[in-house]
Design an enzyme around this catalytic site. Structure first.
Site, PDB file in Angstrom:
ATOM      1  N   TYR A 408      32.553  57.019  69.525  1.00  0.00           N
ATOM      2  CA  TYR A 408      31.212  56.480  69.800  1.00  0.00           C
ATOM      3  C   TYR A 408      30.190  56.926  68.762  1.00  0.00           C
ATOM      4  O   TYR A 408      30.452  57.784  67.937  1.00  0.00           O
ATOM      5  CB  TYR A 408      30.759  56.734  71.222  1.00  0.00           C
ATOM      6  CG  TYR A 408      30.576  58.135  71.743  1.00  0.00           C
ATOM      7  CD1 TYR A 408      30.443  59.247  70.929  1.00  0.00           C
ATOM      8  CD2 TYR A 408      30.508  58.337  73.126  1.00  0.00           C
ATOM      9  CE1 TYR A 408      30.243  60.504  71.451  1.00  0.00           C
ATOM     10  CE2 TYR A 408      30.313  59.591  73.666  1.00  0.00           C
ATOM     11  CZ  TYR A 408      30.180  60.674  72.823  1.00  0.00           C
ATOM     12  OH  TYR A 408      29.983  61.920  73.354  1.00  0.00           O
ATOM     13  N   GLU A 409      29.033  56.277  68.807  1.00  0.00           N
ATOM     14  CA  GLU A 409      27.987  56.400  67.776  1.00  0.00           C
ATOM     15  C   GLU A 409      28.527  56.037  66.385  1.00  0.00           C
ATOM     16  O   GLU A 409      28.138  56.605  65.379  1.00  0.00           O
ATOM     17  CB  GLU A 409      27.379  57.807  67.759  1.00  0.00           C
ATOM     18  CG  GLU A 409      26.659  58.189  69.028  1.00  0.00           C
ATOM     19  CD  GLU A 409      25.601  57.168  69.426  1.00  0.00           C
ATOM     20  OE1 GLU A 409      25.030  56.528  68.550  1.00  0.00           O
ATOM     21  OE2 GLU A 409      25.365  57.022  70.638  1.00  0.00           O
ATOM     22  N   GLY A 410      29.401  55.063  66.373  1.00  0.00           N
ATOM     23  CA  GLY A 410      30.030  54.605  65.145  1.00  0.00           C
ATOM     24  C   GLY A 410      31.349  55.310  64.941  1.00  0.00           C
ATOM     25  O   GLY A 410      31.391  56.537  64.769  1.00  0.00           O
ATOM     26  N   HIS A 415      31.731  55.387  59.405  1.00  0.00           N
ATOM     27  CA  HIS A 415      30.891  56.328  58.671  1.00  0.00           C
ATOM     28  C   HIS A 415      31.476  56.650  57.298  1.00  0.00           C
ATOM     29  O   HIS A 415      30.730  56.832  56.331  1.00  0.00           O
ATOM     30  CB  HIS A 415      30.697  57.601  59.490  1.00  0.00           C
ATOM     31  CG  HIS A 415      29.851  57.404  60.702  1.00  0.00           C
ATOM     32  ND1 HIS A 415      28.500  57.135  60.635  1.00  0.00           N
ATOM     33  CD2 HIS A 415      30.156  57.410  62.026  1.00  0.00           C
ATOM     34  CE1 HIS A 415      28.006  57.000  61.851  1.00  0.00           C
ATOM     35  NE2 HIS A 415      28.999  57.158  62.716  1.00  0.00           N
TER      36      HIS A 415
END
Length: 523
Positions: A408-410, A415
């Site tokens: 999660y959060e990318g 990234h």
């Protein structure tokens, strides 16, 4: 069961002597330590004991409402009564006006004590930051006090069934009908509903035009209308998950829900990224918290479990055996090194004079720390052997809960790709290079690899290896600072031992990553 113990000595050492928090104007190490000890006592005594039973009980959906595990509502009331939700909310809105460095301390402790409950409360600082920066004066006056008091919790509603990391595919719509109304579905919404707070403030990314990501706007959608009735926000299901059983991950349906525009139309991503950047750094600390928790369980077990004989013939405990000692120290290094990287990011963010460096460090911290959390949990299970596979010592829950942080959060691969396609060739990449020079680190290998990546027609296949290389050279900075300040730690012998070999191991990994990158690039 191994009771949770907040690693405050390590946290405060890292903040003060690795990340150099003293470079931040107004930072008070004494006050930070005092508040940290208060929160740690609360986390150890009241929050952590709910972690295992909450995991076993989970959340349930009844008549469209989410019910949290037993005891969670009471501990949240205590959390709110003590003023913790308003830690970073400006004082004029009922908060305490503290900075992100103190929040980094309490957030890590909270995640180590009970990741599921931290997930429900952890979006409040980001939501408050968004409102403080982009909200109108009326919106600030109305909603910030609710967040500060704990009367309201927040969600971040981006993802949809057909739109994950590709935000251009968002279909949730906002219509202006004498006031904004939102219709559509959002998935994977942490705390999409719960019975802890009286109000939930949903920050929703919705489409106001068909102009791709430029047609996205940010809205605040309260769970209740101004007349006190329930807003058009309904949870259709709670997802069944591998971990974080006590954190309701919801599929949410917005059916003409009343909402308020935050910022201007078409500026949704700019506003939302304020919240997302904080969330990504917070996720990095979640990884660190899991690594530290796994290490603490493993070292305690390893020091107590009698097993075999030492070389001198005396009775041995597990940690006397070289392979076990290697794993325990490796876990320690993962927590110490990851925390140093995360704290470097938080200090640069709070100082506010190196936004390009923060942009570069954030994905590195997110990737490195979350992988460290999962790997340390895995090693902890190996140290405990069969008991590690059981629920008794809780390290298996640490593994299950930590695993989501890589997603999660990318997802971490996203990234890595962003680092080589968006950040490396611009000001963030230059800022990191300048940082290495300032630290006196030999960045030749990194610079050569950077040139290789920038020269590639498509740098994406090189992204993973380059991220590995960047992580290791950043660890060189961290370990250098750890060793330089080891005397200020309560256990300098341990710090010097772990950091000394970890720095050498990092150097080997850095060279290996550079070699793999060159091989993949055909050089």
């Amino acid at each position: 069961m191994t009771p949770f113990k907040a690693p405050l000595d390590d946290i405060l050492f890292s903040l003060n002597h690795v990340a150099m928090a003293g470079s931040v104007t107004g930072f008070d190490p004494t006050l930070t330590a005092e508040i940290a000890h208060h929160f740690a006592a609360f986390a150890e005594g009241e929050i952590a004991p709910l972690d295992a039973p909450g995991d076993a009980q989970g959340c349930r959906l009844e008549n469209g409402r989410v019910h949290m595990p037993e005891g969670f509502a009471a501990v949240y009331r205590a959390y709110a009564d003590q003023g913790w939700p308003g830690l970073t909310v400006p004082e004029e809105y009922g908060g305490q006006g503290m900075d992100a460095l103190l929040l980094a301390v309490t957030s890590e402790v909270f995640s180590g004590a009970n990741h599921s409950l931290q997930m429900i409360t952890g979006l409040v600082p980001g939501a408050a930051g968004v409102l403080n920066r982009f909200g109108t004066e009326a919106q600030k006056a109305k909603y910030l006090p609710e967040l500060a008091s704990g009367a309201a919790l927040a969600t971040m509603a981006l993802t949809e069934p057909g739109a994950g990391s590709d935000l251009s595919r968002i279909r949730c719509r906002a219509h202006d009908e004498g006031g904004w109304h939102i219709s559509g579905e959002k998935s994977f919404i942490s705390g999409g509903d719960q019975d802890l707070s009286a109000e939930i403030l949903h920050l929703v990314l919705a489409r106001t035009s068909d102009a791709g990501v430029k047609g996205l706007s940010l809205f605040l959608c309260p769970s209740t209308r101004s007349d006190g009735s329930r807003n058009g926000v309904q949870v259709s299901r709670i997802e069944e998950k591998m971990g974080l059983h006590a954190s309701p991950t919801c599929h949410v349906v917005f059916d003409g829900a009343e909402a308020e525009l935050i910022g201007g139309e078409g500026q949704g991503l700019a506003a939302m990224f304020t919240m997302m950047n904080h969330a990504r750094c917070d996720v990095a600390l979640q990884g660190v918290a899991h690594a530290a928790r796994a290490w603490d369980i493993a070292r305690r077990y390893g020091d107590e479990r009698t097993q075999g004989r030492r070389a001198d013939g005396g009775a041995a405990v597990l940690s006397d055996h070289a392979d076990v000692a290697r794993m325990i120290d490796g876990m320690d290094a993962m927590a110490l090194g990851g925390r140093g990287i995360a704290h470097l990011c938080f200090v640069a963010m709070t100082r506010g004079d190196t936004s390009d460096l923060v942009a570069f460090l954030t994905p590195v911290a997110k990737v490195h720390c979350t992988e460290a959390g999962v790997r340390a949990a895995e090693l902890g299970m190996q140290v405990l052997g069969g008991y590690g596979y059981l629920t008794e010592y809780r390290v298996e829950q640490t593994y299950r809960d930590a695993r989501i942080t890589q997603i999660y959060e990318g997802a971490n691969g996203i990234h890595e790709r962003a680092l080589v396609t968006r950040l490396l060739g611009g000001a963030p990449g230059a800022a990191f290079e300048a940082f290495l020079t300032q630290e006196g680190v030999d960045g030749t290998l990194w610079q050569m690899s950077r040139a290789t990546v920038l020269d590639a027609f498509d740098p994406s296949p090189l992204a993973h290896d380059f991220m590995c290389l960047t992580r290791e050279i950043l660890l060189q900075v961290v370990w250098g600072r750890v060793l330089a300040g080891a005397e200020y730690h309560g256990d300098p012998e341990r710090i010097r031992r772990v950091a000394g070999w970890a720095r050498q191991e990092s150097d080997v990994h850095m060279k290996a990553a550079a070699a793999l990158l060159a091989l993949r690039a055909g050089k």
